[in-house]
Design an enzyme around this catalytic site. Structure first.
Site, PDB file in Angstrom:
ATOM      1  CG  HIS A   1     -11.653   0.861   8.774  1.00 53.28           C
ATOM      2  ND1 HIS A   1     -11.090   0.259   9.881  1.00 53.28           N
ATOM      3  CD2 HIS A   1     -10.970   0.357   7.709  1.00 53.28           C
ATOM      4  CE1 HIS A   1     -10.124  -0.563   9.500  1.00 53.28           C
ATOM      5  NE2 HIS A   1     -10.041  -0.519   8.184  1.00 53.28           N
TER       6      HIS A   1
ATOM      7  CB  ILE B   1      -4.880   4.559   5.127  1.00 54.35           C
ATOM      8  CG1 ILE B   1      -3.459   4.451   4.593  1.00 54.35           C
ATOM      9  CG2 ILE B   1      -5.535   5.825   4.590  1.00 54.35           C
ATOM     10  CD1 ILE B   1      -2.838   3.112   4.523  1.00 54.35           C
TER      11      ILE B   1
ATOM     12  CD  GLU C   1     -11.580   1.390  13.093  1.00 50.24           C
ATOM     13  OE1 GLU C   1     -10.406   1.787  13.057  1.00 50.24           O
ATOM     14  OE2 GLU C   1     -12.083   0.665  12.240  1.00 50.24           O
TER      15      GLU C   1
ATOM     16  NE  ARG D   1      -6.232  -3.250  11.089  1.00 48.24           N
ATOM     17  CZ  ARG D   1      -6.657  -3.233   9.829  1.00 48.24           C
ATOM     18  NH1 ARG D   1      -6.750  -2.104   9.174  1.00 48.24           N
ATOM     19  NH2 ARG D   1      -6.995  -4.358   9.222  1.00 48.24           N
TER      20      ARG D   1
ATOM     21  CB  ILE E   1      -0.984  -0.015   1.192  1.00 48.41           C
ATOM     22  CG1 ILE E   1      -1.967  -1.193   1.028  1.00 48.41           C
ATOM     23  CG2 ILE E   1      -1.743   1.303   1.299  1.00 48.41           C
ATOM     24  CD1 ILE E   1      -2.866  -1.436   2.233  1.00 48.41           C
TER      25      ILE E   1
HETATM   26  P1  NAP Z   1       2.721  -4.937   3.597  1.00 47.26           P
HETATM   27  O1  NAP Z   1       2.874  -5.073   2.121  1.00 47.26           O
HETATM   28  O2  NAP Z   1       3.060  -6.079   4.489  1.00 47.26           O
HETATM   29  O3  NAP Z   1       3.554  -3.631   4.030  1.00 47.26           O
HETATM   30  C1  NAP Z   1       3.838  -3.283   5.324  1.00 47.26           C
HETATM   31  C2  NAP Z   1       5.138  -2.503   5.343  1.00 47.26           C
HETATM   32  O4  NAP Z   1       5.331  -1.986   6.655  1.00 47.26           O
HETATM   33  C3  NAP Z   1       6.353  -3.366   4.992  1.00 47.26           C
HETATM   34  O5  NAP Z   1       7.147  -2.688   4.046  1.00 47.26           O
HETATM   35  C4  NAP Z   1       7.058  -3.505   6.337  1.00 47.26           C
HETATM   36  O6  NAP Z   1       8.461  -3.573   6.254  1.00 47.26           O
HETATM   37  C5  NAP Z   1       6.682  -2.212   7.014  1.00 47.26           C
HETATM   38  N1  NAP Z   1       6.797  -2.327   8.468  1.00 47.26           N
HETATM   39  C6  NAP Z   1       6.322  -3.311   9.270  1.00 47.26           C
HETATM   40  N2  NAP Z   1       6.620  -3.052  10.558  1.00 47.26           N
HETATM   41  C7  NAP Z   1       7.308  -1.889  10.556  1.00 47.26           C
HETATM   42  C8  NAP Z   1       7.907  -1.097  11.579  1.00 47.26           C
HETATM   43  N3  NAP Z   1       7.856  -1.471  12.865  1.00 47.26           N
HETATM   44  N4  NAP Z   1       8.540   0.034  11.227  1.00 47.26           N
HETATM   45  C9  NAP Z   1       8.622   0.415   9.919  1.00 47.26           C
HETATM   46  N5  NAP Z   1       8.094  -0.301   8.907  1.00 47.26           N
HETATM   47  C10 NAP Z   1       7.430  -1.433   9.223  1.00 47.26           C
HETATM   48  O7  NAP Z   1       1.209  -4.571   3.972  1.00 47.26           O
HETATM   49  P2  NAP Z   1       0.149  -3.752   3.089  1.00 47.26           P
HETATM   50  O8  NAP Z   1      -0.600  -4.682   2.211  1.00 47.26           O
HETATM   51  O9  NAP Z   1       0.849  -2.577   2.494  1.00 47.26           O
HETATM   52  O10 NAP Z   1      -0.865  -3.288   4.243  1.00 47.26           O
HETATM   53  C11 NAP Z   1      -0.425  -2.455   5.304  1.00 47.26           C
HETATM   54  C12 NAP Z   1      -1.503  -2.329   6.374  1.00 47.26           C
HETATM   55  O11 NAP Z   1      -2.528  -1.460   5.912  1.00 47.26           O
HETATM   56  C13 NAP Z   1      -2.250  -3.619   6.692  1.00 47.26           C
HETATM   57  O12 NAP Z   1      -1.547  -4.442   7.590  1.00 47.26           O
HETATM   58  C14 NAP Z   1      -3.561  -3.118   7.265  1.00 47.26           C
HETATM   59  O13 NAP Z   1      -3.523  -3.041   8.668  1.00 47.26           O
HETATM   60  C15 NAP Z   1      -3.693  -1.719   6.684  1.00 47.26           C
HETATM   61  N6  NAP Z   1      -4.864  -1.637   5.799  1.00 47.26           N
HETATM   62  C16 NAP Z   1      -5.858  -0.736   6.085  1.00 47.26           C
HETATM   63  C17 NAP Z   1      -6.965  -0.657   5.255  1.00 47.26           C
HETATM   64  C18 NAP Z   1      -8.089   0.309   5.532  1.00 47.26           C
HETATM   65  O14 NAP Z   1      -9.234  -0.027   5.233  1.00 47.26           O
HETATM   66  N7  NAP Z   1      -7.826   1.499   6.045  1.00 47.26           N
HETATM   67  C19 NAP Z   1      -7.078  -1.477   4.143  1.00 47.26           C
HETATM   68  C20 NAP Z   1      -6.045  -2.366   3.868  1.00 47.26           C
HETATM   69  C21 NAP Z   1      -4.939  -2.447   4.706  1.00 47.26           C
HETATM   70  P3  NAP Z   1       9.306  -4.886   5.829  1.00 47.26           P
HETATM   71  O15 NAP Z   1       9.742  -4.593   4.423  1.00 47.26           O
HETATM   72  O16 NAP Z   1      10.400  -4.954   6.804  1.00 47.26           O
HETATM   73  O17 NAP Z   1       8.346  -6.068   5.932  1.00 47.26           O
END
Ligand code: NAP
Length: 317
Positions: free
Chosen positions: A284, A235, A266, A237, A158
């Site tokens: 959300h 966007i 939430e 959590r 994302i």
């Molecule tokens: P993703 O591809 O797994 O990306 C998460 C990124 O965050 C990865 O690059 C990860 O780094 C990084 N990260 C994890 N922990 C970290 C930390 N402590 N400090 C810095 N960076 C960190 O996940 P995604 O598909 O993009 O989704 C991200 C999140 O968006 C989901 O988990 C969900 O909670 C949220 N979301 C919200 C909605 C909504 O309706 N608002 C919809 C969809 C998703 P690494 O490269 O080291 O793994």
């Protein structure tokens, strides 16, 4: 036939697909499951499709000694409501729906960026309240977003989709902070510390997963480093941002504004937030489009079918 529980109503094509393989029960309630429902979901079903708010904690798993359930096929990419390590310890696998949510959530991030920078919520409230007395050159002046610097916290699927849109669509310079080193396919600079990133950007967007590792990652120490004209968008959590610290930063003018799709407690949104004019508040909406919710549901069902067929799970977490 294996028994499958959908913990919320999902779009019709998802239900139809699931019924080809499973004896499906759809829970008739839009709220997260309570403790008793969580326990019986593990006792009475082979597969559960849970979602946001269905709190499968370690205590829930240990309260049901002989689970019938062997798969939690989560509807959503974020699964911080499930203790996946505790699930694995009792022989339950967990899957999610990565990718299906990426573009829709990135779109909502861009919408919140524009809404907060350009004061769209304030303007809309003014028009609806009949308080608008006509255009004038110094009314509701916001931050011109085009060409500014965007900071992404969490450059995953994302985060990259947001950065891509902002760079190619709005000519923004992209900087980011990420847990591990990351190469991306467009110009972007990885910054070593979150504080340094916060101090260098005009808009800071949070796109990391929720959970213990990221709880209150954005707190007063980060917000205080931001420029007074800068904006925060979340966007990810709700509890990744310390909401009390954000309210202080917004009310004391440490930052100019915020756009939120998610909240720390939430669906509770504190009055201190709704009272503020310089915050845009969405319920959300990240993935709230029928085709997206259908794609998410079909992906969750694909994982369930793979489990039923004894094949490797496509999206095990
Ligand atoms: P993703 O591809 O797994 O990306 C998460 C990124 O965050 C990865 O690059 C990860 O780094 C990084 N990260 C994890 N922990 C970290 C930390 N402590 N400090 C810095 N960076 C960190 O996940 P995604 O598909 O993009 O989704 C991200 C999140 O968006 C989901 O988990 C969900 O909670 C949220 N979301 C919200 C909605 C909504 O309706 N608002 C919809 C969809 C998703 P690494 O490269 O080291 O793994």
């Amino acid at each position: 036939m294996l028994k499958l529980l959908m913990t919320r109503k999902l779009p019709d094509p998802v239900l139809e697909k699931a019924r080809e393989t499973f004896d499906v029960t759809v829970r008739d309630n839009t709220q997260p499951m309570d403790h008793e429902e969580l326990l019986s979901s593990l006792k009475d079903y082979d597969v559960v499709l849970p979602t946001l708010g269905d709190a499968y904690s370690a205590e829930v798993f240990s309260a049901v000694p002989h689970q019938r359930c062997k798969l939690l096929a989560n509807f959503g990419v974020g699964y911080n409501h499930i203790d996946a390590d505790a699930a694995r310890k009792v022989g339950i696998e967990v899957t999610n729906t990565p990718g299906a949510v990426t573009d829709a959530t990135a779109d909502i991030a861009l919408m919140l960026m524009l809404m907060t920078c350009r004061r769209a919520g304030e303007g809309e409230r003014m028009v609806r309240a009949g308080r608008w007395q006509g255009w004038h050159p110094t009314q509701l002046l916001g931050l011109h977003m085009s060409g500014k610097t965007l900071g992404i916290v969490g450059m995953g699927r994302i985060g990259q989709a947001i950065a891509h849109r902002a760079h190619f669509g709005f000519g923004m310079t992209i900087k980011f902070y990420n847990r591990s080193p990351k190469d991306v396919s467009f110009p972007a600079e990885q910054i070593d510390t979150l504080g340094d990133l916060a101090s260098q950007v005009d808009v800071l967007v949070v796109a990391v997963p929720g959970g213990a590792e990221t709880h209150h990652l954005i707190d007063a120490s980060v917000l205080q480093k931001m420029k007074p004209h800068a904006h925060v968008v979340n966007i990810a959590r709700g509890d990744v941002v310390n909401e009390a610290d954000l309210i202080t930063a917004l009310s004391e003018g440490q930052i100019a504004g915020a756009g939120l799709d998610v909240y720390e407690f939430e669906p509770e949104v504190p009055k201190a937030l709704t009272d503020l004019d310089n915050v845009t508040l969405l319920p959300h909406l990240g993935t709230a489009a029928l085709e997206v919710r259908t794609a998410m549901g079909l992906m969750a069902v694909d994982n369930a079918i793979a489990f039923a067929d004894g094949r490797p799970l496509p999206n095990a977490v």
